[in-house]
Write a protein that holds these residues in place. Structure first.
Motif, PDB file in Angstrom:
ATOM      1  N   TYR A 156       0.827  -1.206   0.000  1.00  0.00           N
ATOM      2  CA  TYR A 156       0.000   0.000   0.000  1.00  0.00           C
ATOM      3  C   TYR A 156       0.865   1.262   0.000  1.00  0.00           C
ATOM      4  O   TYR A 156       0.545   2.234  -0.685  1.00  0.00           O
ATOM      5  CB  TYR A 156      -0.931  -0.010   1.207  1.00  0.00           C
ATOM      6  N   SER A 157       1.951   1.269   0.762  1.00  0.00           N
ATOM      7  CA  SER A 157       2.831   2.446   0.793  1.00  0.00           C
ATOM      8  C   SER A 157       3.459   2.702  -0.570  1.00  0.00           C
ATOM      9  O   SER A 157       3.587   3.856  -0.999  1.00  0.00           O
ATOM     10  CB  SER A 157       3.924   2.262   1.853  1.00  0.00           C
ATOM     11  N   LEU A 158       3.855   1.652  -1.263  1.00  0.00           N
ATOM     12  CA  LEU A 158       4.387   1.828  -2.614  1.00  0.00           C
ATOM     13  C   LEU A 158       3.307   2.339  -3.562  1.00  0.00           C
ATOM     14  O   LEU A 158       3.601   3.111  -4.490  1.00  0.00           O
ATOM     15  CB  LEU A 158       4.957   0.506  -3.129  1.00  0.00           C
ATOM     16  N   ALA A 159       2.053   1.932  -3.333  1.00  0.00           N
ATOM     17  CA  ALA A 159       0.956   2.453  -4.147  1.00  0.00           C
ATOM     18  C   ALA A 159       0.779   3.951  -3.935  1.00  0.00           C
ATOM     19  O   ALA A 159       0.582   4.713  -4.895  1.00  0.00           O
ATOM     20  CB  ALA A 159      -0.337   1.711  -3.810  1.00  0.00           C
ATOM     21  N   VAL A 160       0.872   4.405  -2.689  1.00  0.00           N
ATOM     22  CA  VAL A 160       0.768   5.838  -2.394  1.00  0.00           C
ATOM     23  C   VAL A 160       1.902   6.599  -3.071  1.00  0.00           C
ATOM     24  O   VAL A 160       1.708   7.703  -3.605  1.00  0.00           O
ATOM     25  CB  VAL A 160       0.770   6.070  -0.868  1.00  0.00           C
ATOM     26  N   ILE A 161       3.108   6.019  -3.062  1.00  0.00           N
ATOM     27  CA  ILE A 161       4.252   6.663  -3.722  1.00  0.00           C
ATOM     28  C   ILE A 161       4.001   6.785  -5.217  1.00  0.00           C
ATOM     29  O   ILE A 161       4.310   7.824  -5.831  1.00  0.00           O
ATOM     30  CB  ILE A 161       5.539   5.862  -3.429  1.00  0.00           C
ATOM     31  N   GLN A 162       3.423   5.755  -5.818  1.00  0.00           N
ATOM     32  CA  GLN A 162       3.127   5.806  -7.248  1.00  0.00           C
ATOM     33  C   GLN A 162       2.014   6.804  -7.553  1.00  0.00           C
ATOM     34  O   GLN A 162       2.096   7.539  -8.552  1.00  0.00           O
ATOM     35  CB  GLN A 162       2.719   4.410  -7.743  1.00  0.00           C
ATOM     36  N   PHE A 163       0.995   6.870  -6.731  1.00  0.00           N
ATOM     37  CA  PHE A 163      -0.100   7.818  -6.946  1.00  0.00           C
ATOM     38  C   PHE A 163       0.391   9.267  -6.896  1.00  0.00           C
ATOM     39  O   PHE A 163      -0.055  10.113  -7.670  1.00  0.00           O
ATOM     40  CB  PHE A 163      -1.197   7.615  -5.899  1.00  0.00           C
ATOM     41  N   ASN A 164       1.318   9.549  -5.976  1.00  0.00           N
ATOM     42  CA  ASN A 164       1.785  10.924  -5.788  1.00  0.00           C
ATOM     43  C   ASN A 164       3.058  11.244  -6.568  1.00  0.00           C
ATOM     44  O   ASN A 164       3.443  12.411  -6.651  1.00  0.00           O
ATOM     45  CB  ASN A 164       2.046  11.184  -4.295  1.00  0.00           C
ATOM     46  N   GLY A 165       3.726  10.234  -7.108  1.00  0.00           N
ATOM     47  CA  GLY A 165       5.011  10.490  -7.747  1.00  0.00           C
ATOM     48  C   GLY A 165       6.055  10.935  -6.745  1.00  0.00           C
ATOM     49  O   GLY A 165       6.919  11.759  -7.059  1.00  0.00           O
ATOM     50  N   SER A 166       5.982  10.395  -5.525  1.00  0.00           N
ATOM     51  CA  SER A 166       6.899  10.809  -4.450  1.00  0.00           C
ATOM     52  C   SER A 166       8.332  10.460  -4.817  1.00  0.00           C
ATOM     53  O   SER A 166       8.617   9.382  -5.339  1.00  0.00           O
ATOM     54  CB  SER A 166       6.517  10.112  -3.141  1.00  0.00           C
ATOM     55  N   GLY A 167       9.215  11.377  -4.544  1.00  0.00           N
ATOM     56  CA  GLY A 167      10.621  11.192  -4.871  1.00  0.00           C
ATOM     57  C   GLY A 167      10.990  11.644  -6.257  1.00  0.00           C
ATOM     58  O   GLY A 167      12.155  11.575  -6.638  1.00  0.00           O
ATOM     59  N   GLY A 168      10.009  12.090  -7.019  1.00  0.00           N
ATOM     60  CA  GLY A 168      10.264  12.574  -8.373  1.00  0.00           C
ATOM     61  C   GLY A 168       9.421  13.795  -8.663  1.00  0.00           C
ATOM     62  O   GLY A 168       9.030  14.541  -7.763  1.00  0.00           O
ATOM     63  N   SER A 169       9.116  14.002  -9.932  1.00  0.00           N
ATOM     64  CA  SER A 169       8.299  15.148 -10.336  1.00  0.00           C
ATOM     65  C   SER A 169       6.845  14.718 -10.487  1.00  0.00           C
ATOM     66  O   SER A 169       6.495  13.546 -10.321  1.00  0.00           O
ATOM     67  CB  SER A 169       8.817  15.720 -11.657  1.00  0.00           C
ATOM     68  N   LYS A 170       6.005  15.687 -10.807  1.00  0.00           N
ATOM     69  CA  LYS A 170       4.592  15.393 -10.990  1.00  0.00           C
ATOM     70  C   LYS A 170       4.381  14.443 -12.169  1.00  0.00           C
ATOM     71  O   LYS A 170       3.441  13.631 -12.166  1.00  0.00           O
ATOM     72  CB  LYS A 170       3.833  16.702 -11.219  1.00  0.00           C
ATOM     73  N   ASN A 171       5.250  14.488 -13.147  1.00  0.00           N
ATOM     74  CA  ASN A 171       5.119  13.611 -14.313  1.00  0.00           C
ATOM     75  C   ASN A 171       5.507  12.161 -14.021  1.00  0.00           C
ATOM     76  O   ASN A 171       5.308  11.293 -14.879  1.00  0.00           O
ATOM     77  CB  ASN A 171       5.985  14.145 -15.458  1.00  0.00           C
ATOM     78  N   ASP A 172       6.072  11.927 -12.830  1.00  0.00           N
ATOM     79  CA  ASP A 172       6.469  10.569 -12.471  1.00  0.00           C
ATOM     80  C   ASP A 172       5.336   9.770 -11.846  1.00  0.00           C
ATOM     81  O   ASP A 172       5.540   8.615 -11.439  1.00  0.00           O
ATOM     82  CB  ASP A 172       7.656  10.601 -11.505  1.00  0.00           C
ATOM     83  N   LYS A 173       4.149  10.346 -11.737  1.00  0.00           N
ATOM     84  CA  LYS A 173       3.014   9.598 -11.206  1.00  0.00           C
ATOM     85  C   LYS A 173       2.656   8.452 -12.147  1.00  0.00           C
ATOM     86  O   LYS A 173       2.619   8.617 -13.355  1.00  0.00           O
ATOM     87  CB  LYS A 173       1.804  10.520 -11.042  1.00  0.00           C
ATOM     88  N   ASP A 174       2.389   7.304 -11.567  1.00  0.00           N
ATOM     89  CA  ASP A 174       1.996   6.129 -12.338  1.00  0.00           C
ATOM     90  C   ASP A 174       0.725   5.572 -11.706  1.00  0.00           C
ATOM     91  O   ASP A 174       0.768   4.764 -10.773  1.00  0.00           O
ATOM     92  CB  ASP A 174       3.116   5.086 -12.331  1.00  0.00           C
ATOM     93  N   LEU A 175      -0.437   6.019 -12.214  1.00  0.00           N
ATOM     94  CA  LEU A 175      -1.704   5.652 -11.599  1.00  0.00           C
ATOM     95  C   LEU A 175      -1.999   4.163 -11.769  1.00  0.00           C
ATOM     96  O   LEU A 175      -2.518   3.524 -10.852  1.00  0.00           O
ATOM     97  CB  LEU A 175      -2.834   6.488 -12.199  1.00  0.00           C
ATOM     98  N   ARG A 176      -1.680   3.618 -12.917  1.00  0.00           N
ATOM     99  CA  ARG A 176      -1.966   2.200 -13.143  1.00  0.00           C
ATOM    100  C   ARG A 176      -1.126   1.319 -12.219  1.00  0.00           C
ATOM    101  O   ARG A 176      -1.631   0.318 -11.693  1.00  0.00           O
ATOM    102  CB  ARG A 176      -1.697   1.854 -14.605  1.00  0.00           C
TER     103      ARG A 176
END
Length: 367
Positions: A156-176
């Motif tokens: 779940y924590s990795l999912a939150v990181i992917q939803f927000n693009g944490s650690g990168g830019s806004k373009n790094d979000k990966d919703l799927r």
């Protein structure tokens, strides 16, 4: 002939001391017990049996002191208790280190447990390194190590990181990718992942919209919360009440006509909340914000990373699950409409809407 002095006799050029008379010892006086120099009871127990007992203790420890007290008993127990087989079975409460007591030795202990194969240690140390120590790559890899072995909080924590693009830019979000990780954690029964996946399906966020299926996941999350409360041993009369306006409690099951207390915070999230509370309160610095849900503790890594409530524009959340939980817990009573200018953040990130008239809180889908 030489005179006798101090009862010493001279005979053939040699001085010989006189023998002392033996005192008669009464038969009523018992002789001193003999000292047992053989092996003790602990030394006679085989190592494999001691390790089995220590594994049971490690998996049922309620706090770090329960396990640390064993290390201070003797050298043999310390050696056996710190073997990888025992460390890999430590409970999440046994490694619940407080932020106030964080030190290099605590860091080494968590790393040793993670190297031994403890999934909770991998997840906890990964969260600390990713969010607190700003070691993004190593923290994410530790959480991924736990996630590969089906650790639901890490997924779940990795999912939150992917939803927000944490650690990168806004373009790094990966919703799927976030939805896929959320679905895996939901399959394992993680309540926040069930709630997150339900909102994603209802809103078409990273997945085709399916309102009925999303509603089913939300109901399943409520049912699991109810089961958790029933298994915790809390008396029913302390929380089973009809849905009425309340000033406390967590009415997560309002649809079923009863209320349940807030879930227990994971030690990793409690560490994050305490860490940033000790270092500046609600703001981690540089204009960044913490998730407004008190049981989360996640900070923003870049500005305007989290979504903001579009009604009041005051609170912000790292995920829909945190928003829904905090709405039920406290924000429902405090949310008040604000000016339209205050609700926007100027960065184009999606806001979270609150429904001040009902329990269901719709969330604006992300474009």
């Amino acid at each position: 002939m030489l005179p006798v002095t101090n009862r010493v006799f001279y005979s053939a050029g040699v001085f010989t001391p006189a023998r002392k008379r033996r005192r008669c010892v009464s038969s009523s006086v018992s002789p001193a017990p003999e000292t047992n120099t053989g092996p003790g009871l602990l030394d006679s127990i085989p190592d494999d049996l001691v390790v089995s007992i220590l594994c049971k203790l490690a998996s049922t420890s309620r706090c770090p002191a329960d396990f640390i007290s064993v290390l201070m008993t003797c050298k043999r127990l310390k050696s056996l208790a710190t073997c990888p087989y025992v460390l890999s079975r430590l409970s999440r409460k046994a490694i619940a280190i407080k932020a106030l007591n964080w030190s290099e030795s605590a860091h080494r202990f968590l790393k040793r447990c993670a190297d031994a194969g403890s999934l909770d240690a991998c997840y906890t140390l990964g969260m600390i390194r990713f969010y607190c120590l700003q070691n993004r790559g190593n923290g994410a890899s530790l959480m991924a190590k736990a996630a590969i072995n089906s650790h639901a909080p890490a997924l779940y924590s990795l999912a939150v990181i992917q939803f927000n693009g944490s650690g990168g830019s806004k373009n790094d979000k990966d919703l799927r990718a976030g939805v896929a990780l959320c679905a895996r954690a939901a399959f394992l029964g993680h309540v926040d992942a069930l709630r997150e996946l339900g909102h994603c399906l209802q809103d078409g966020y990273g997945v085709p919209r399916n309102i009925s299926e999303g509603r089913r996941f939300l109901v399943q999350a409520n049912a699991r919360e109810l089961a958790a409360v029933l298994s915790s041993g809390i008396e029913a009369r302390s929380w089973l009440t009809l849905s009425q306006p309340q000033t406390h409690g967590c009415p997560l099951l309002s649809d079923f006509g009863c209320n349940v207390p807030a879930p227990e915070t994971h030690p990793a999230n409690r560490f994050l909340a305490d860490w940033f509370a000790l270092r500046g309160g609600d703001s981690p610095g540089d204009g960044l914000r913490l998730c407004s849900h008190g049981g989360c503790g996640r900070p923003e890594i870049r500005k305007h990373e989290f979504r903001r409530c579009s009604v009041c524009g005051v609170v912000n959340y790292c995920s829909r699950a945190c928003q829904a939980l905090d709405w039920k817990l406290r924000h429902k009573m405090a949310c008040a409409p604000a000016d339209q200018g205050a609700a926007g953040d100027g960065e184009g990130n999606v806001q979270i809407e609150g429904n001040v008239n009902g329990d269901n809180v719709p969330v604006v889908p992300m474009s």
